[in-house]
Design a protein around this motif. Structure first.
Motif, PDB file in Angstrom:
ATOM      1  N   LYS A 165       1.067  -0.973  -0.040  1.00 51.32           N
ATOM      2  CA  LYS A 165      -0.047   0.225   0.098  1.00 51.32           C
ATOM      3  C   LYS A 165       0.746   1.429   0.128  1.00 51.32           C
ATOM      4  O   LYS A 165       0.468   2.175   0.895  1.00 51.32           O
ATOM      5  CB  LYS A 165      -1.062   0.223   1.058  1.00 51.32           C
ATOM      6  CG  LYS A 165      -2.392  -1.302   1.279  1.00 51.32           C
ATOM      7  CD  LYS A 165      -2.745  -1.354   2.430  1.00 51.32           C
ATOM      8  CE  LYS A 165      -3.677  -2.682   2.167  1.00 51.32           C
ATOM      9  NZ  LYS A 165      -2.920  -3.318   2.027  1.00 51.32           N
ATOM     10  N   THR A 196      -3.320   9.770 -18.229  1.00 49.90           N
ATOM     11  CA  THR A 196      -4.350   8.618 -18.170  1.00 49.90           C
ATOM     12  C   THR A 196      -3.737   7.511 -18.359  1.00 49.90           C
ATOM     13  O   THR A 196      -3.004   7.279 -19.009  1.00 49.90           O
ATOM     14  CB  THR A 196      -5.920   8.794 -18.014  1.00 49.90           C
ATOM     15  OG1 THR A 196      -5.638   8.110 -19.741  1.00 49.90           O
ATOM     16  CG2 THR A 196      -6.109  10.255 -18.292  1.00 49.90           C
ATOM     17  N   GLY A 220      -3.122  -0.241 -12.300  1.00 55.75           N
ATOM     18  CA  GLY A 220      -4.684   0.133 -12.499  1.00 55.75           C
ATOM     19  C   GLY A 220      -5.285  -0.562 -11.286  1.00 55.75           C
ATOM     20  O   GLY A 220      -6.046  -0.331 -11.122  1.00 55.75           O
ATOM     21  N   LYS A 221      -5.189  -1.763 -12.140  1.00 59.49           N
ATOM     22  CA  LYS A 221      -5.761  -2.817 -11.145  1.00 59.49           C
ATOM     23  C   LYS A 221      -6.089  -2.580  -9.485  1.00 59.49           C
ATOM     24  O   LYS A 221      -7.277  -2.836  -8.940  1.00 59.49           O
ATOM     25  CB  LYS A 221      -5.716  -4.241 -11.357  1.00 59.49           C
ATOM     26  CG  LYS A 221      -6.580  -5.330 -11.078  1.00 59.49           C
ATOM     27  CD  LYS A 221      -5.854  -7.121 -11.810  1.00 59.49           C
ATOM     28  CE  LYS A 221      -6.949  -7.713 -10.571  1.00 59.49           C
ATOM     29  NZ  LYS A 221      -5.960  -8.991 -11.231  1.00 59.49           N
ATOM     30  N   TYR A 222      -4.963  -1.673  -9.058  1.00 58.41           N
ATOM     31  CA  TYR A 222      -4.923  -2.100  -7.580  1.00 58.41           C
ATOM     32  C   TYR A 222      -4.403  -0.485  -7.231  1.00 58.41           C
ATOM     33  O   TYR A 222      -4.516   0.041  -5.920  1.00 58.41           O
ATOM     34  CB  TYR A 222      -2.788  -3.217  -7.262  1.00 58.41           C
ATOM     35  CG  TYR A 222      -3.352  -4.283  -7.714  1.00 58.41           C
ATOM     36  CD1 TYR A 222      -4.262  -5.195  -6.789  1.00 58.41           C
ATOM     37  CD2 TYR A 222      -2.932  -5.310  -8.532  1.00 58.41           C
ATOM     38  CE1 TYR A 222      -4.795  -6.294  -6.514  1.00 58.41           C
ATOM     39  CE2 TYR A 222      -3.673  -6.527  -8.530  1.00 58.41           C
ATOM     40  CZ  TYR A 222      -4.218  -6.947  -7.816  1.00 58.41           C
ATOM     41  OH  TYR A 222      -4.179  -8.016  -6.999  1.00 58.41           O
ATOM     42  N   ASN A 223      -4.527   0.144  -8.819  1.00 57.29           N
ATOM     43  CA  ASN A 223      -4.868   1.681  -8.333  1.00 57.29           C
ATOM     44  C   ASN A 223      -3.213   2.269  -7.506  1.00 57.29           C
ATOM     45  O   ASN A 223      -3.021   2.830  -5.881  1.00 57.29           O
ATOM     46  CB  ASN A 223      -6.220   2.083  -7.114  1.00 57.29           C
ATOM     47  CG  ASN A 223      -6.368   3.605  -7.174  1.00 57.29           C
ATOM     48  OD1 ASN A 223      -6.317   4.323  -8.244  1.00 57.29           O
ATOM     49  ND2 ASN A 223      -6.842   4.001  -6.030  1.00 57.29           N
ATOM     50  N   LYS A 225      -0.038   4.599  -7.349  1.00 57.72           N
ATOM     51  CA  LYS A 225      -0.204   6.159  -8.075  1.00 57.72           C
ATOM     52  C   LYS A 225       1.322   5.463  -8.386  1.00 57.72           C
ATOM     53  O   LYS A 225       2.237   5.436  -7.700  1.00 57.72           O
ATOM     54  CB  LYS A 225       0.209   6.902  -7.378  1.00 57.72           C
ATOM     55  CG  LYS A 225       0.082   8.077  -8.005  1.00 57.72           C
ATOM     56  CD  LYS A 225      -0.031   8.697  -6.598  1.00 57.72           C
ATOM     57  CE  LYS A 225       0.869  10.596  -7.105  1.00 57.72           C
ATOM     58  NZ  LYS A 225       0.983  11.724  -5.401  1.00 57.72           N
ATOM     59  N   THR A 242      -1.872   8.601 -13.906  1.00 55.87           N
ATOM     60  CA  THR A 242      -3.023   8.993 -13.531  1.00 55.87           C
ATOM     61  C   THR A 242      -4.660   7.726 -13.606  1.00 55.87           C
ATOM     62  O   THR A 242      -4.207   7.146 -14.499  1.00 55.87           O
ATOM     63  CB  THR A 242      -4.444  10.002 -13.373  1.00 55.87           C
ATOM     64  OG1 THR A 242      -4.169  10.382 -14.818  1.00 55.87           O
ATOM     65  CG2 THR A 242      -2.918  11.653 -12.599  1.00 55.87           C
ATOM     66  N   PHE A 243      -5.454   7.510 -12.591  1.00 54.89           N
ATOM     67  CA  PHE A 243      -6.430   6.197 -12.834  1.00 54.89           C
ATOM     68  C   PHE A 243      -8.305   7.182 -12.398  1.00 54.89           C
ATOM     69  O   PHE A 243      -8.638   6.379 -13.583  1.00 54.89           O
ATOM     70  CB  PHE A 243      -6.310   5.567 -11.694  1.00 54.89           C
ATOM     71  CG  PHE A 243      -5.135   4.919 -12.102  1.00 54.89           C
ATOM     72  CD1 PHE A 243      -4.588   4.712 -12.756  1.00 54.89           C
ATOM     73  CD2 PHE A 243      -3.553   5.119 -11.236  1.00 54.89           C
ATOM     74  CE1 PHE A 243      -3.676   3.316 -13.190  1.00 54.89           C
ATOM     75  CE2 PHE A 243      -2.972   4.592 -11.646  1.00 54.89           C
ATOM     76  CZ  PHE A 243      -2.591   3.785 -12.744  1.00 54.89           C
ATOM     77  N   GLU A 244      -7.545   8.704 -12.252  1.00 57.17           N
ATOM     78  CA  GLU A 244      -9.612   8.914 -12.864  1.00 57.17           C
ATOM     79  C   GLU A 244      -8.966  10.498 -13.340  1.00 57.17           C
ATOM     80  O   GLU A 244      -8.184  11.241 -12.787  1.00 57.17           O
ATOM     81  CB  GLU A 244      -9.647   9.792 -10.581  1.00 57.17           C
ATOM     82  CG  GLU A 244     -10.203   8.661 -10.204  1.00 57.17           C
ATOM     83  CD  GLU A 244      -9.542   8.020  -8.734  1.00 57.17           C
ATOM     84  OE1 GLU A 244      -9.171   9.189  -8.560  1.00 57.17           O
ATOM     85  OE2 GLU A 244      -8.998   6.298  -8.471  1.00 57.17           O
TER      86      GLU A 244
END
Lengths: 407, 407
Positions: A165, A196, A220-223, A225, A242-244
């Protein structure tokens, strides 16, 4: 005070001097109070040396034993980097994939990570140590050494960041970020501050080989950064993936232009326009283990249709041979190929809300007299196949047409 | 149908071609119906390359990390040998020390084996596989990679043979057995069919560097049948190292003649002949981490005595400096050293029951006008220090005097 995973590729750790530089950079982050986990590749050239050695014994090396051999490359680097940090007064400890334990499936030479045990690493981090992990490798449930396949160290870095994490996963390479296009083709290319996740996937698969695509999917899968930085520059923020999509943020319509000279085009003309014809053509190609990228079938007329697709250039001759073997069966009038082509793609999440992007692209190319041979589109990408000789010109005019040189 | 452990050193696996040769030899034994466990060293030169790389980072490499790096040498060899066997149609599986698991203490770079888990290896042997194990390495109770120190692959081989209760442990080197003396000095030197464990210990420690001494001690302790063979000759039974003296066997009085040019002699003369003087002289030498081999103190007269000992040649100057620092304290009249000396030893369990061996040795040297500077004896060995220039002559005449050239 963040937990940062840093991944350094083979070029960044290619010599003892460069390993010392990496140690200095890690020490600097550590001195700022961050917890650091470092993932490293083998020293550049080492993996190739080991594979060549294996091939002197077996033309097709046994996959399990190849992993035993190749995984030593990263094992040497982790030891050297731990020493370099200790030499600079920073406590550090190295981990092989098995020692972590990075559990994978048993698909030797291209294993997939299943889980990561973070317990030992956390104990070291809590004790103030820098943790150094061998990228690219893991261990299967039976204790066999596995590797993730070429470029897998990026995936190791992202997977470790996910398991721990971490606040950020920094990928250090020999470029300082992701650019609007290749600066060797367009000197005005600008570094992107952010890109993105979806755009990065399209850019990566199209040839902007900054990051291994699987690592981006993983992020992307685990968000996670993810940031791309240069290991040869002291300063710079690189490019953040970035993911969002920030709805308040003014996004450019097009973020970048990717290109690829490695494909060849096949035309199968005058085939009967009936159900199942695409499978009859591509089935034998797939059976021959040839990768197919773009596929286009025009609407038929007079009961026949034309079918086109692209394959890697080295597979062109083999593909034609495969198709000639089934030509009578599928009833095709003609089969031909062309390896003097290239693919150019414009990528951008902004396309979603902007009409006319395709029109701008096609007009720009038409104004330069560049004929478009094939077109393929996705939600955030438009790709065209044009004559190879137009590659630089096409990329330059598109870069300008979409205002990418304005930064 | 025996269980045989075979150990191949760095020269025997120094190139892909030589690894293929080792595979052919292993395959031959396997075809005879034997179960085979192979222990291998790193390819020759590889360990030195890795140590040099580590020293570019740290002049005194961190021991834990050095083990991580150096252990990759054997890991590459096990993978290559497993491939070579598979290429020849023989099923094989490689094991790192950690995979076996060869449990050691945590003394990095010179760890000692504590136990060996034979379960996984036995399962592979029962499945008809050749088991290939990385020599020289193990794993400590915390999962850290350890190494046994230089030459430790011999010890790995013997320890595996002991754990598996193997019928024989075969050590393949670049010599085809143990000789009565170095054939480069005495061309008539004969290969010994057998040598006792005790003789081998004396020969090994005296410079006949065929086997690492710790492996011989290990073999003695666990009663492992140990055989030295050449990896470059197809035939030959090598030399068997035996542990029981056969009382019915006619043993030669002397089995071999060892020699050593690597020592220097120190004389400390005119020291007060009082209790504790030996410690006062050797204590500071030992504190300086200088190894002392032969030690001789003559009976004193007039209240003083002379004290002599030998040290490795490179340590001579340092030893004299250490002693000069304490000369006043110990009250020595003079301190001098000589590095133009050599040590010659006759070794044989037959000495035990034969008087007059020493007399024959001394008379033989006297007849050639060779002055003996120091004498030291043990139950099965007599060593003398003589002028270095007499080394070849002394070995030749002793070899003849004890009938070793008669085979």
């Amino acid at each position: 005070m963040a937990l940062i995973v840093q991944k350094y590729g083979g070029t960044s750790v290619g010599t003892p001097e460069r390993i010392k530089n990496v140690a200095r950079r890690v020490a600097k982050f550590k001195a700022q109070g961050h917890d650091i986990v470092v993932v490293v590749s083998a020293m550049s050239g080492e993996t190739n040396r080991l594979i060549a050695l294996a091939k002197e014994i077996q033309a097709n090396p046994d996959p399990r034993e190849l992993d035993v051999i190749v995984s030593t490359g990263e094992q040497v680097t982790i030891g050297l980097l731990a020493m370099a940090l200790k030499e600079q007064g920073v406590d550090a400890k190295s981990y092989t994939g098995g020692q972590v334990k990075i559990l994978t499936d048993s698909t030797h030479t291209k294993a997939r990570i299943q889980s990561i045990d973070d317990e030992a690493m956390r104990a070291d981090l809590n004790a103030g140590r820098v943790v150094i992990v061998a990228g690219f490798q893991g261990v299967d449930p039976e204790g066999n050494i596995t590797t993730l396949g070429r470029g897998g160290s990026d995936t190791s870095g992202v997977a470790l960041a996910a398991a721990l994490k971490a606040d950020e996963c920094q990928i250090y390479t020999d470029v300082d970020g992701v650019y609007t296009t290749d600066p060797r083709v367009v000197p005005e290319a600008k570094k992107l501050k952010t890109i993105t996740f979806e755009e990065m996937l399209e850019m990566a698969s199209l040839g902007s080989k900054v990051l291994q695509i699987r690592s981006v999917e993983f992020a992307g899968k685990y968000n996670v950064k993810l940031r791309v930085l240069s290991s040869f520059q002291e300063e710079g923020e690189g490019t953040l993936i970035t993911f969002e999509e920030d709805p308040n943020m003014e996004k450019p319509v097009v973020s970048g232009i990717a290109f690829n000279r490695d494909e060849a085009r096949i035309n199968v003309t005058g085939v009967p326009d009936k159900p199942g014809i695409a499978y009859q053509i591509l089935g034998p190609v797939s059976d021959a283990n040839i990768d197919v990228d773009m596929i286009i079938q025009n609407v038929g007329k007079d009961g026949t249709t034309d079918f086109s697709f692209t394959v890697p250039k080295p597979d062109l001759a083999r593909t034609i041979k495969v198709l000639e073997g089934v030509q009578a069966h599928i009833g095709a009038a003609q089969i031909d190929g062309d390896d003097k082509i290239c693919k150019i793609s414009i990528v951008g999440v902004g396309m979603r809300s902007h009409v006319g992007v395709a029109a701008t692209m096609f007009r720009t190319l038409a104004e330069e007299g560049i004929n478009i041979q094939m077109i393929s589109t996705s939600e955030i990408k438009i790709s065209v196949i044009v004559d190879e000789k137009y590659l630089e010109l096409a990329v330059r005019v598109l870069h300008k047409a979409f205002g990418l040189d304005k930064g």
